[in-house]
Motif scaffolding. Structure first.
Motif, PDB file in Angstrom:
ATOM      1  N   ASN A  56       0.829  -1.210   0.000  1.00  0.00           N
ATOM      2  CA  ASN A  56       0.000   0.000   0.000  1.00  0.00           C
ATOM      3  C   ASN A  56       0.861   1.257   0.000  1.00  0.00           C
ATOM      4  O   ASN A  56       0.534   2.251  -0.681  1.00  0.00           O
ATOM      5  CB  ASN A  56      -0.920  -0.027   1.226  1.00  0.00           C
ATOM      6  CG  ASN A  56      -1.998   1.035   1.150  1.00  0.00           C
ATOM      7  OD1 ASN A  56      -2.228   1.610   0.089  1.00  0.00           O
ATOM      8  ND2 ASN A  56      -2.661   1.303   2.260  1.00  0.00           N
ATOM      9  N   ASN A  57       1.961   1.221   0.736  1.00  0.00           N
ATOM     10  CA  ASN A  57       2.866   2.380   0.753  1.00  0.00           C
ATOM     11  C   ASN A  57       3.470   2.628  -0.618  1.00  0.00           C
ATOM     12  O   ASN A  57       3.600   3.785  -1.055  1.00  0.00           O
ATOM     13  CB  ASN A  57       3.971   2.152   1.787  1.00  0.00           C
ATOM     14  CG  ASN A  57       3.456   2.250   3.204  1.00  0.00           C
ATOM     15  OD1 ASN A  57       2.388   2.810   3.439  1.00  0.00           O
ATOM     16  ND2 ASN A  57       4.190   1.691   4.144  1.00  0.00           N
ATOM     17  N   GLU A  58       3.853   1.564  -1.307  1.00  0.00           N
ATOM     18  CA  GLU A  58       4.404   1.728  -2.646  1.00  0.00           C
ATOM     19  C   GLU A  58       3.374   2.323  -3.590  1.00  0.00           C
ATOM     20  O   GLU A  58       3.686   3.215  -4.410  1.00  0.00           O
ATOM     21  CB  GLU A  58       4.892   0.363  -3.161  1.00  0.00           C
ATOM     22  CG  GLU A  58       6.110  -0.188  -2.439  1.00  0.00           C
ATOM     23  CD  GLU A  58       7.333   0.698  -2.634  1.00  0.00           C
ATOM     24  OE1 GLU A  58       7.421   1.369  -3.687  1.00  0.00           O
ATOM     25  OE2 GLU A  58       8.186   0.710  -1.737  1.00  0.00           O
ATOM     26  N   ILE A  59       2.117   1.866  -3.477  1.00  0.00           N
ATOM     27  CA  ILE A  59       1.059   2.409  -4.339  1.00  0.00           C
ATOM     28  C   ILE A  59       0.836   3.888  -4.068  1.00  0.00           C
ATOM     29  O   ILE A  59       0.722   4.716  -4.984  1.00  0.00           O
ATOM     30  CB  ILE A  59      -0.244   1.601  -4.133  1.00  0.00           C
ATOM     31  CG1 ILE A  59      -0.066   0.158  -4.624  1.00  0.00           C
ATOM     32  CG2 ILE A  59      -1.405   2.261  -4.860  1.00  0.00           C
ATOM     33  CD1 ILE A  59      -1.220  -0.760  -4.269  1.00  0.00           C
ATOM     34  N   VAL A  60       0.783   4.234  -2.759  1.00  0.00           N
ATOM     35  CA  VAL A  60       0.566   5.645  -2.389  1.00  0.00           C
ATOM     36  C   VAL A  60       1.723   6.507  -2.858  1.00  0.00           C
ATOM     37  O   VAL A  60       1.541   7.630  -3.355  1.00  0.00           O
ATOM     38  CB  VAL A  60       0.352   5.750  -0.869  1.00  0.00           C
ATOM     39  CG1 VAL A  60       0.359   7.206  -0.439  1.00  0.00           C
ATOM     40  CG2 VAL A  60      -0.956   5.107  -0.456  1.00  0.00           C
ATOM     41  N   ARG A  61       2.956   5.978  -2.720  1.00  0.00           N
ATOM     42  CA  ARG A  61       4.117   6.756  -3.173  1.00  0.00           C
ATOM     43  C   ARG A  61       4.085   6.976  -4.674  1.00  0.00           C
ATOM     44  O   ARG A  61       4.391   8.079  -5.159  1.00  0.00           O
ATOM     45  CB  ARG A  61       5.401   6.022  -2.775  1.00  0.00           C
ATOM     46  CG  ARG A  61       5.754   6.155  -1.306  1.00  0.00           C
ATOM     47  CD  ARG A  61       6.934   5.316  -0.948  1.00  0.00           C
ATOM     48  NE  ARG A  61       7.264   5.396   0.470  1.00  0.00           N
ATOM     49  CZ  ARG A  61       8.124   4.597   1.085  1.00  0.00           C
ATOM     50  NH1 ARG A  61       8.727   3.626   0.415  1.00  0.00           N
ATOM     51  NH2 ARG A  61       8.360   4.744   2.379  1.00  0.00           N
ATOM     52  N   SER A  62       3.736   5.941  -5.413  1.00  0.00           N
ATOM     53  CA  SER A  62       3.657   6.104  -6.868  1.00  0.00           C
ATOM     54  C   SER A  62       2.572   7.112  -7.248  1.00  0.00           C
ATOM     55  O   SER A  62       2.778   7.964  -8.139  1.00  0.00           O
ATOM     56  CB  SER A  62       3.386   4.741  -7.508  1.00  0.00           C
ATOM     57  OG  SER A  62       2.127   4.224  -7.070  1.00  0.00           O
ATOM     58  N   GLU A  63       1.406   7.049  -6.568  1.00  0.00           N
ATOM     59  CA  GLU A  63       0.344   8.016  -6.856  1.00  0.00           C
ATOM     60  C   GLU A  63       0.765   9.429  -6.503  1.00  0.00           C
ATOM     61  O   GLU A  63       0.481  10.385  -7.252  1.00  0.00           O
ATOM     62  CB  GLU A  63      -0.917   7.636  -6.086  1.00  0.00           C
ATOM     63  CG  GLU A  63      -1.600   6.370  -6.592  1.00  0.00           C
ATOM     64  CD  GLU A  63      -2.826   6.016  -5.780  1.00  0.00           C
ATOM     65  OE1 GLU A  63      -3.081   6.727  -4.784  1.00  0.00           O
ATOM     66  OE2 GLU A  63      -3.531   5.056  -6.142  1.00  0.00           O
ATOM     67  N   LEU A  64       1.453   9.574  -5.366  1.00  0.00           N
ATOM     68  CA  LEU A  64       1.932  10.909  -4.990  1.00  0.00           C
ATOM     69  C   LEU A  64       2.966  11.420  -5.981  1.00  0.00           C
ATOM     70  O   LEU A  64       2.992  12.617  -6.305  1.00  0.00           O
ATOM     71  CB  LEU A  64       2.523  10.869  -3.571  1.00  0.00           C
ATOM     72  CG  LEU A  64       1.524  10.714  -2.422  1.00  0.00           C
ATOM     73  CD1 LEU A  64       2.269  10.585  -1.101  1.00  0.00           C
ATOM     74  CD2 LEU A  64       0.574  11.899  -2.354  1.00  0.00           C
ATOM     75  N   GLN A  65       3.837  10.523  -6.467  1.00  0.00           N
ATOM     76  CA  GLN A  65       4.828  10.928  -7.455  1.00  0.00           C
ATOM     77  C   GLN A  65       4.156  11.368  -8.752  1.00  0.00           C
ATOM     78  O   GLN A  65       4.524  12.401  -9.348  1.00  0.00           O
ATOM     79  CB  GLN A  65       5.792   9.758  -7.716  1.00  0.00           C
ATOM     80  CG  GLN A  65       6.953  10.103  -8.621  1.00  0.00           C
ATOM     81  CD  GLN A  65       7.920  11.073  -7.963  1.00  0.00           C
ATOM     82  OE1 GLN A  65       7.969  11.162  -6.735  1.00  0.00           O
ATOM     83  NE2 GLN A  65       8.668  11.782  -8.769  1.00  0.00           N
ATOM     84  N   GLU A  66       3.131  10.615  -9.168  1.00  0.00           N
ATOM     85  CA  GLU A  66       2.394  11.003 -10.369  1.00  0.00           C
ATOM     86  C   GLU A  66       1.678  12.334 -10.180  1.00  0.00           C
ATOM     87  O   GLU A  66       1.655  13.186 -11.081  1.00  0.00           O
ATOM     88  CB  GLU A  66       1.377   9.908 -10.722  1.00  0.00           C
ATOM     89  CG  GLU A  66       2.001   8.613 -11.198  1.00  0.00           C
ATOM     90  CD  GLU A  66       0.956   7.540 -11.454  1.00  0.00           C
ATOM     91  OE1 GLU A  66      -0.245   7.851 -11.252  1.00  0.00           O
ATOM     92  OE2 GLU A  66       1.329   6.427 -11.843  1.00  0.00           O
ATOM     93  N   TYR A  67       1.080  12.517  -8.967  1.00  0.00           N
ATOM     94  CA  TYR A  67       0.387  13.782  -8.698  1.00  0.00           C
ATOM     95  C   TYR A  67       1.370  14.954  -8.695  1.00  0.00           C
ATOM     96  O   TYR A  67       1.077  16.024  -9.233  1.00  0.00           O
ATOM     97  CB  TYR A  67      -0.328  13.687  -7.358  1.00  0.00           C
ATOM     98  CG  TYR A  67      -1.079  14.933  -6.971  1.00  0.00           C
ATOM     99  CD1 TYR A  67      -2.272  15.287  -7.594  1.00  0.00           C
ATOM    100  CD2 TYR A  67      -0.587  15.784  -5.987  1.00  0.00           C
ATOM    101  CE1 TYR A  67      -2.958  16.420  -7.249  1.00  0.00           C
ATOM    102  CE2 TYR A  67      -1.260  16.935  -5.630  1.00  0.00           C
ATOM    103  CZ  TYR A  67      -2.450  17.247  -6.266  1.00  0.00           C
ATOM    104  OH  TYR A  67      -3.116  18.385  -5.920  1.00  0.00           O
ATOM    105  N   ALA A  68       2.563  14.728  -8.079  1.00  0.00           N
ATOM    106  CA  ALA A  68       3.556  15.796  -8.058  1.00  0.00           C
ATOM    107  C   ALA A  68       4.030  16.126  -9.476  1.00  0.00           C
ATOM    108  O   ALA A  68       4.189  17.307  -9.838  1.00  0.00           O
ATOM    109  CB  ALA A  68       4.738  15.380  -7.185  1.00  0.00           C
TER     110      ALA A  68
END
Length: 319
Positions: free
Chosen positions: A109-121
Motif C-alpha cells: 500500500n505504501n508503494e502504491i501511495v508513493r507512486s500516486e503521490l509521485q504522479e500527482y507531483a
C-alpha cells in the motif's frame, strides 16, 4: 569487792572479744555467700541472655531464609508467567504469520501511495510549467500587440527583420499575426450622478457637454453692445455644478439626521439640569453660587441696580 570487780571486767572483755570474733566471722561468711550469689546470678543471666540471643538470631535467620525463598519463588513465578504469556500472545493474539502478511500489505500500500503521490507531483509540476508557458506566451502576445508599430513594411524593414539575417526573427512573425491595441477613452463619471439621477423614471443621466466649445471660425463680431460669441457659448454650455443641497438625495442620511436633531431639540428642554431648590432631589446636594453674584441664592439684577459688586469690608480707606 575489788576482786569481784576485776573478775567481771575480765568477763566483759572476753565477751566483747567473742562478739567481735563472731561478727567478723559472720561478715566473712555473708560476704562469701553474697559473692557466690552474685556469681550465680551472673551465670544465670549469661545463660538466659545467650539463650535469648540464640533464639532471636535463629528467628532472624529463619526470616531471612523465608524471604530469600519467597523472592526465589516470585522470580521463578515471573519467569513462568513470562514464558506462558509470550507463548499465548504469539499463538493467539499476535500471530507472527498474520503480522508478516499485514506488514507486507502495508508495504505494498505504501508503494502504491508513493507512486500516486509521485504522479500527482509530476502532474502538478507539468501543470505549473504549462501555466508558466501560457503566461509567458500571453505576455509575449501582449507585447507584440503593444509593439505592433515595429512591424516591418515593404519599404522599410523593422528591427526584428534585419536584412543581414537569412530568416526573420520569431518576434517579426508574431507581430504579423497579432493585432494592434485599441486605446479607448474612459468616460469620466460625476460623483453626484448616482444620487442626482437615481430616480425610477430616469434611465440614464442627461448628457451635458463638459468640453469647452470652440468659437466659430471666420465669423465677424456683430456691431453693437454685444458680448463676445465665445463668452456667450461658454456660458451657454457651462457644465452643471449642483450644490450640496441639490446634489443630495431627498432621503439622504444627512437630512434624516438633521430632522431627528430638530425633533430632539424641540422635545427636550434647553436646561437639562434645572435647579429645583424645593425638590427632594437637591436636598443632599450643595448649592454652588456663581462668582458673579453677591447673594447666596438670589439673582443679581445686573444692569438695573448696580454694575459692580460692592464690598465695604475690603476697603482700605473710607473713600
Amino acid at each position: 569487792f575489788y576482786i569481784f570487780r576485776s573478775v567481771n571486767e575480765d568477763r566483759n572483755l572476753k565477751y566483747k572479744a567473742a562478739v567481735k570474733i563472731q561478727s567478723w566471722f559472720r561478715g566473712c561468711r555473708v560476704r562469701a555467700y553474697l559473692r557466690y550469689l552474685n556469681k550465680m546470678v551472673i551465670f544465670i543471666q549469661k545463660w538466659w541472655r545467650g539463650y535469648r540471643s540464640r533464639r532471636y538470631f535463629k528467628k532472624i535467620v529463619e526470616t531471612a531464609y523465608f524471604i530469600m525463598k519467597m523472592n526465589f519463588y516470585n522470580e521463578m513465578a515471573v519467569r513462568i508467567q513470562k514464558r506462558w504469556r509470550g507463548y499465548y500472545v504469539r499463538k493467539y493474539i499476535h500471530n507472527y504469520y498474520a503480522l508478516k502478511k499485514y506488514l507486507e500489505a502495508i508495504s505494498v500500500n505504501n508503494e502504491i501511495v508513493r507512486s500516486e503521490l509521485q504522479e500527482y507531483a509530476e502532474m502538478k509540476e507539468n501543470e505549473e510549467k504549462r501555466k508558466d508557458l501560457e503566461k509567458k506566451e500571453k505576455e509575449k502576445k501582449y507585447q507584440a500587440r503593444k509593439m505592433h508599430y515595429l512591424l516591418s513594411t515593404e519599404q522599410i524593414a523593422g528591427i526584428y527583420n534585419s536584412p543581414f539575417r537569412k530568416s526573420p526573427d520569431p518576434m517579426e512573425l508574431l507581430l504579423r499575426k497579432s493585432k494592434p491595441l485599441s486605446h479607448r477613452q474612459q468616460q469620466m463619471k460625476s460623483p453626484f450622478a448616482s444620487e442626482l439621477y437615481d430616480w425610477p423614471t430616469c434611465r440614464r443621466p442627461p448628457s451635458f457637454s463638459t468640453e469647452q466649445a470652440l468659437p466659430p471660425i471666420g465669423r465677424q463680431k456683430p456691431q453693437g453692445p454685444f458680448r463676445d460669441t465665445a463668452e456667450v457659448l461658454r456660458q451657454r454650455y457651462k457644465p452643471l455644478e449642483p450644490t450640496l443641497r441639490v446634489a443630495a438625495s431627498i432621503n439622504s442620511p444627512l437630512e434624516k439626521a438633521r430632522e431627528e436633531m430638530r425633533t430632539a431639540e424641540w422635545r427636550n428642554c434647553i436646561h437639562d439640569n434645572e435647579f429645583l431648590p424645593f425638590s427632594s432631589y437637591h436636598k443632599n446636594k450643595k448649592y454652588d453660587p456663581s462668582i458673579h453674584r453677591s447673594g447666596k441664592y438670589g439673582q443679581e439684577a445686573y444692569g438695573i441696580k448696580h454694575f459692580r459688586e460692592v464690598q465695604p469690608k475690603k476697603w482700605v480707606a473710607d473713600k
